[in-house]
Design a protein around this motif. Sequence first.
Motif, PDB file in Angstrom:
ATOM      1  N   ALA A  97     -17.469 -32.936  71.431  1.00 16.13           N
ATOM      2  CA  ALA A  97     -16.078 -33.320  71.187  1.00 16.13           C
ATOM      3  C   ALA A  97     -16.019 -34.548  70.286  1.00 16.13           C
ATOM      4  N   PHE A  98     -16.886 -35.516  70.555  1.00 20.33           N
ATOM      5  CA  PHE A  98     -16.938 -36.724  69.731  1.00 20.33           C
ATOM      6  C   PHE A  98     -17.299 -36.366  68.294  1.00 20.33           C
ATOM      7  N   GLN A  99     -18.225 -35.454  68.118  1.00 23.28           N
ATOM      8  CA  GLN A  99     -18.661 -35.056  66.789  1.00 23.28           C
ATOM      9  C   GLN A  99     -17.515 -34.402  66.009  1.00 23.28           C
ATOM     10  N   LEU A 100     -16.717 -33.580  66.665  1.00 18.25           N
ATOM     11  CA  LEU A 100     -15.583 -32.956  65.993  1.00 18.25           C
ATOM     12  C   LEU A 100     -14.578 -33.998  65.515  1.00 18.25           C
ATOM     13  N   VAL A 101     -14.323 -34.989  66.354  1.00 17.02           N
ATOM     14  CA  VAL A 101     -13.395 -36.050  65.967  1.00 17.02           C
ATOM     15  C   VAL A 101     -13.944 -36.842  64.787  1.00 17.02           C
ATOM     16  N   GLU A 102     -15.215 -37.173  64.850  1.00 17.94           N
ATOM     17  CA  GLU A 102     -15.831 -37.936  63.763  1.00 17.94           C
ATOM     18  C   GLU A 102     -15.870 -37.128  62.467  1.00 17.94           C
ATOM     19  N   ASP A 103     -16.140 -35.841  62.568  1.00 19.09           N
ATOM     20  CA  ASP A 103     -16.127 -34.992  61.371  1.00 19.09           C
ATOM     21  C   ASP A 103     -14.760 -35.030  60.708  1.00 19.09           C
ATOM     22  N   ALA A 104     -13.721 -34.893  61.508  1.00 24.43           N
ATOM     23  CA  ALA A 104     -12.367 -34.902  60.958  1.00 24.43           C
ATOM     24  C   ALA A 104     -12.041 -36.249  60.333  1.00 24.43           C
TER      25      ALA A 104
END
Length: 65
Positions: A24-31
């Motif tokens: 979940a953290f990775q998705l936020v950081e990607d965005a």
Amino acid sequence: MTSAQPVIPAAPRSREVRASVLAAFQLVEDARYLGTERRPRRTRVRRIAERTVVSRRLARDVERA
């Protein structure tokens, strides 16, 4: 019915989606880092490297906890 037979649930269970905290953290950081606009290649490479370092630190900290 014997104890060797599996118990059939009364109602069918729906599949639950489970995502790890890191995913979940990775998705936020990607965005946040990648966004929708195009950037120079060097900038994108640097951002990806920074994101990788952050995600590895987070993974290390999660393992210790």
